[in-house]
Design a protein around this motif. Sequence first.
Motif, PDB file in Angstrom:
ATOM      1  N   GLN A  25      -8.145   3.093 -14.216  1.00 29.44           N
ATOM      2  CA  GLN A  25      -9.763   2.483 -13.860  1.00 29.44           C
ATOM      3  C   GLN A  25     -10.302   0.940 -14.433  1.00 29.44           C
ATOM      4  O   GLN A  25     -10.763   0.374 -14.100  1.00 29.44           O
ATOM      5  N   LEU A  26      -8.887   0.913 -15.465  1.00 32.93           N
ATOM      6  CA  LEU A  26      -9.275  -0.153 -16.536  1.00 32.93           C
ATOM      7  C   LEU A  26      -8.420  -1.272 -15.425  1.00 32.93           C
ATOM      8  O   LEU A  26      -9.175  -2.653 -15.003  1.00 32.93           O
ATOM      9  N   MET A  27      -7.391  -1.163 -14.781  1.00 30.39           N
ATOM     10  CA  MET A  27      -6.790  -1.643 -13.491  1.00 30.39           C
ATOM     11  C   MET A  27      -7.688  -1.725 -12.467  1.00 30.39           C
ATOM     12  O   MET A  27      -7.718  -3.319 -11.985  1.00 30.39           O
ATOM     13  N   LEU A  28      -8.908  -0.984 -11.958  1.00 32.90           N
ATOM     14  CA  LEU A  28      -9.492  -0.819 -10.737  1.00 32.90           C
ATOM     15  C   LEU A  28     -10.455  -2.164 -11.403  1.00 32.90           C
ATOM     16  O   LEU A  28     -11.148  -2.691 -10.360  1.00 32.90           O
ATOM     17  N   LYS A  29     -11.235  -2.302 -12.762  1.00 37.32           N
ATOM     18  CA  LYS A  29     -12.087  -2.452 -12.915  1.00 37.32           C
ATOM     19  C   LYS A  29     -11.683  -3.951 -12.953  1.00 37.32           C
ATOM     20  O   LYS A  29     -12.488  -4.769 -12.444  1.00 37.32           O
ATOM     21  N   LEU A  30     -10.797  -4.521 -13.695  1.00 39.71           N
ATOM     22  CA  LEU A  30      -9.996  -5.748 -13.620  1.00 39.71           C
ATOM     23  C   LEU A  30     -10.105  -6.046 -11.749  1.00 39.71           C
ATOM     24  O   LEU A  30      -9.950  -7.627 -12.245  1.00 39.71           O
ATOM     25  N   THR A  46       0.963  11.815  -9.872  1.00 41.37           N
ATOM     26  CA  THR A  46       0.777  13.076  -9.885  1.00 41.37           C
ATOM     27  C   THR A  46       1.689  14.095  -9.573  1.00 41.37           C
ATOM     28  O   THR A  46       1.142  15.278 -10.447  1.00 41.37           O
ATOM     29  N   SER A  47       2.475  13.816  -9.442  1.00 39.48           N
ATOM     30  CA  SER A  47       4.045  14.797  -9.662  1.00 39.48           C
ATOM     31  C   SER A  47       3.834  15.637 -11.273  1.00 39.48           C
ATOM     32  O   SER A  47       4.499  16.881 -11.760  1.00 39.48           O
ATOM     33  N   ARG A  48       4.314  14.131 -12.364  1.00 43.35           N
ATOM     34  CA  ARG A  48       3.848  14.530 -13.584  1.00 43.35           C
ATOM     35  C   ARG A  48       3.018  14.578 -14.540  1.00 43.35           C
ATOM     36  O   ARG A  48       3.160  15.170 -15.259  1.00 43.35           O
ATOM     37  N   HIS A  49       2.292  13.870 -14.067  1.00 44.95           N
ATOM     38  CA  HIS A  49       0.651  14.384 -14.367  1.00 44.95           C
ATOM     39  C   HIS A  49      -0.299  15.541 -13.536  1.00 44.95           C
ATOM     40  O   HIS A  49      -1.225  15.236 -12.884  1.00 44.95           O
ATOM     41  N   THR A  50      -0.039  16.397 -13.642  1.00 40.84           N
ATOM     42  CA  THR A  50      -0.869  17.217 -12.719  1.00 40.84           C
ATOM     43  C   THR A  50      -2.311  16.991 -12.639  1.00 40.84           C
ATOM     44  O   THR A  50      -3.337  17.884 -11.852  1.00 40.84           O
ATOM     45  N   ASP A  51      -2.920  16.966 -13.564  1.00 42.66           N
ATOM     46  CA  ASP A  51      -4.597  16.782 -13.630  1.00 42.66           C
ATOM     47  C   ASP A  51      -4.662  14.508 -13.114  1.00 42.66           C
ATOM     48  O   ASP A  51      -5.682  15.060 -13.504  1.00 42.66           O
ATOM     49  N   PRO A 111      -6.044  12.880 -11.311  1.00 41.70           N
ATOM     50  CA  PRO A 111      -6.512  12.863  -9.525  1.00 41.70           C
ATOM     51  C   PRO A 111      -5.481  12.149  -8.710  1.00 41.70           C
ATOM     52  O   PRO A 111      -5.115  10.681  -9.156  1.00 41.70           O
ATOM     53  N   GLN A 112      -5.534  12.506  -6.926  1.00 40.56           N
ATOM     54  CA  GLN A 112      -5.233  12.172  -5.852  1.00 40.56           C
ATOM     55  C   GLN A 112      -6.124  10.591  -6.065  1.00 40.56           C
ATOM     56  O   GLN A 112      -7.428  10.311  -5.573  1.00 40.56           O
ATOM     57  N   SER A 113      -5.602   9.497  -6.048  1.00 35.75           N
ATOM     58  CA  SER A 113      -6.016   8.299  -5.673  1.00 35.75           C
ATOM     59  C   SER A 113      -6.861   8.171  -3.916  1.00 35.75           C
ATOM     60  O   SER A 113      -5.714   8.140  -3.026  1.00 35.75           O
ATOM     61  N   SER A 114      -7.651   7.142  -4.346  1.00 37.04           N
ATOM     62  CA  SER A 114      -8.723   7.116  -3.016  1.00 37.04           C
ATOM     63  C   SER A 114      -7.833   6.095  -1.843  1.00 37.04           C
ATOM     64  O   SER A 114      -7.133   5.143  -2.551  1.00 37.04           O
ATOM     65  N   MET A 115      -8.062   5.988  -0.768  1.00 37.94           N
ATOM     66  CA  MET A 115      -7.609   5.331  -0.499  1.00 37.94           C
ATOM     67  C   MET A 115      -8.235   3.759  -0.498  1.00 37.94           C
ATOM     68  O   MET A 115      -7.383   2.697  -0.215  1.00 37.94           O
ATOM     69  N   ASP A 116      -9.286   3.785  -0.927  1.00 40.12           N
ATOM     70  CA  ASP A 116      -9.622   2.700  -1.206  1.00 40.12           C
ATOM     71  C   ASP A 116      -9.521   1.708  -2.114  1.00 40.12           C
ATOM     72  O   ASP A 116      -9.479   1.062  -2.623  1.00 40.12           O
ATOM     73  N   ASP A 117      -8.779   2.718  -3.378  1.00 42.11           N
ATOM     74  CA  ASP A 117      -8.871   2.656  -4.639  1.00 42.11           C
ATOM     75  C   ASP A 117      -7.321   2.132  -4.352  1.00 42.11           C
ATOM     76  O   ASP A 117      -6.751   0.657  -5.113  1.00 42.11           O
ATOM     77  N   LEU A 118      -6.515   2.384  -3.962  1.00 50.41           N
ATOM     78  CA  LEU A 118      -5.308   1.773  -3.287  1.00 50.41           C
ATOM     79  C   LEU A 118      -4.687   0.461  -2.361  1.00 50.41           C
ATOM     80  O   LEU A 118      -4.225  -0.073  -2.737  1.00 50.41           O
ATOM     81  N   TYR A 167       0.961  -0.849  -0.216  1.00 55.58           N
ATOM     82  CA  TYR A 167      -0.361  -0.063   0.040  1.00 55.58           C
ATOM     83  C   TYR A 167       1.188   1.489   0.116  1.00 55.58           C
ATOM     84  O   TYR A 167       0.539   1.779  -0.884  1.00 55.58           O
ATOM     85  N   ILE A 168       1.818   1.190   1.012  1.00 56.12           N
ATOM     86  CA  ILE A 168       2.242   2.093   0.671  1.00 56.12           C
ATOM     87  C   ILE A 168       3.470   2.313  -0.085  1.00 56.12           C
ATOM     88  O   ILE A 168       3.751   3.841  -1.180  1.00 56.12           O
ATOM     89  N   PHE A 169       3.801   0.944  -0.719  1.00 55.63           N
ATOM     90  CA  PHE A 169       4.308   1.278  -2.552  1.00 55.63           C
ATOM     91  C   PHE A 169       3.685   2.381  -3.758  1.00 55.63           C
ATOM     92  O   PHE A 169       4.184   3.085  -4.318  1.00 55.63           O
ATOM     93  N   LEU A 170       2.464   1.412  -3.179  1.00 54.60           N
ATOM     94  CA  LEU A 170       1.316   2.106  -4.126  1.00 54.60           C
ATOM     95  C   LEU A 170       1.387   3.446  -3.650  1.00 54.60           C
ATOM     96  O   LEU A 170       1.243   4.086  -5.322  1.00 54.60           O
ATOM     97  N   GLN A 171       0.896   4.203  -3.088  1.00 53.53           N
ATOM     98  CA  GLN A 171       1.213   5.690  -2.810  1.00 53.53           C
ATOM     99  C   GLN A 171       2.137   6.249  -3.242  1.00 53.53           C
ATOM    100  O   GLN A 171       1.751   7.278  -3.189  1.00 53.53           O
ATOM    101  N   HIS A 172       3.144   5.760  -2.607  1.00 59.44           N
ATOM    102  CA  HIS A 172       4.742   6.472  -3.582  1.00 59.44           C
ATOM    103  C   HIS A 172       4.459   6.597  -4.944  1.00 59.44           C
ATOM    104  O   HIS A 172       5.185   7.762  -5.594  1.00 59.44           O
ATOM    105  N   SER A 173       4.241   5.729  -5.193  1.00 60.93           N
ATOM    106  CA  SER A 173       4.295   5.864  -6.954  1.00 60.93           C
ATOM    107  C   SER A 173       3.213   6.587  -7.840  1.00 60.93           C
ATOM    108  O   SER A 173       3.417   7.325  -8.564  1.00 60.93           O
TER     109      SER A 173
END
Length: 387
Positions: free
Chosen positions: A321-326, A273-278, A280-287, A262-268
Motif C-alpha cells: 500500500q505504501l508503494m502504491l501510494k508512492l 501469495t504462495s508464501r503468505h496465504t493471507d 490478497p490477490q493484487s488487482s490488474m490496476d495495481d500491477l 507487468y508479467i514479471f510483477l504478476q509472477h512475483s
Amino acid sequence: MSEEQCRNLGEAVPGCCNGAEYNSRERQPHPKCLEGTRVDLLSYIYEVLDDLEKNRLIWLHGTAGIGKSAVAFTIAERMKGLKVTEETHVEMRLAGTFFFSHKHTKRCTAGYFFATLAYQLANNFPSIRQDVNRAIRNNPVLLDPGVPLCDQMEALFLQPLRNLQPRLRGCQPLTFVVDALDECTSEPELTDLILSLAQALRDPDLPVTHILLTSRPESRICKAFQDKEVRLLLCEIPVKTSGEGVATIISVDGADVDKDIYIFLQHSFAKLTSRHTDFPQSSMDDLAKLASRAGRHFIVASTMMKFIVDNKDDDPRDRLQLMLKLTSELLPGTEVYKLYDCILSTCADPKRAYMHLSIVAALICPTPKPGSAWGFRPGFALTVMHT
C-alpha cells in the motif's frame, strides 16, 4: 588431453575464468526472461542465430537495468539445449560464454577471454581437446592475461574452430554469448576485443559462427562498432527490419517492455501469495500502476518487490500500500530516482540511509571515467540496502 585434464583446466589454469560462464555459481541468482516476456526480441535473435549463410556479430544494446543480461542468459540457456547435429549427444550449439563484470578482477578485463572460451570449447567438443592442450603445452605464455589478444585468439579460438569446420559443415551454427561489454574497464582492451572478434568471423575456414554481444550504448563501444569491417558483420538491436514494406522496430526498451514488467510483477506477487496465504490477490490496476512507474527498467521493478517483500519487520500488505501510494504521487518521466527518494524517506532514519547509500555508490564507482556510463546502476544500491 584426458577428460579429467579438460575438466580441471578451468580450475588449474590461471588464464581461465570459470566465473565468467553464463551459469556459474559466482553469478547467482541468474537473471532470466520469464516465459511470455521479450517474445518478439527473443524470436528475432533466434532467427538470426539460425542463419546458415554468414557469420554475424549481434549487438544488443540499451540503458542500465532494462534486462540485457537476462536476455543473454536466456539465449545461452536455449543454445545450450540445442545440438549441432541430431546424431550427437554431447556437442551443443552454445560454444562459449563470457559475462563481464567490473566487480571481479578476472571478469573486468579481456585478458582471460579467449582462454575461458577455449576451455568451454574443449568441454563441448571432445575432438579438439588435443588441439587446445597442444597449443597450451607448446606456448604456456598464451595463458598470461597480458599476452596480446591477437596471439590468444589465433591459438585458443581460431585454430580450434578451424579444426571443427570439416565435421560441422552443413550443421546448425555455433553461438557465443558475451554479456556486458561495457564492464570491461580498459577502453583499449575493449576496442581490441571487438575488432578481434570481427576479424575472427571474417576467417573463411570457420564453421558458421554467431557472437551475441550486449552492452550499454557507450561512446567508446559505439565507436568500435562504427569500424567499416565490423559493420559488414553487424546485426544491431534495436534494429529496423523490413516486412511487406513496413518498418518494424524491435527494441529492448520500447513500450512492449511495460507488458513484460507487468508479467514479471504478476509472477512475483504469485510467489509472494504462495508464501503468505493471507496476502490478497493484487488487482490488474495495481500491477499496471506499478509496471508503468518502473520506467521500463526491470531492476526498478525488482527493487519495488524487494521493498515490499524483504523487510522482515513489516507486513508486506502495508509495504504494498505504501508503494502504491508512492507511485501514485509520481509524474510519468520522473519515476526512477524520485521513487528511490520516496523509498529512502520511509526508513526509520532517512539521514543514515542516505549516508549508507552514498558509501555504496562510492564503492561501486569511486572514480567514474569521463563519458563512461557504468558508474551508478539504478536500483543496485537500494537492492543492497533492502536485502
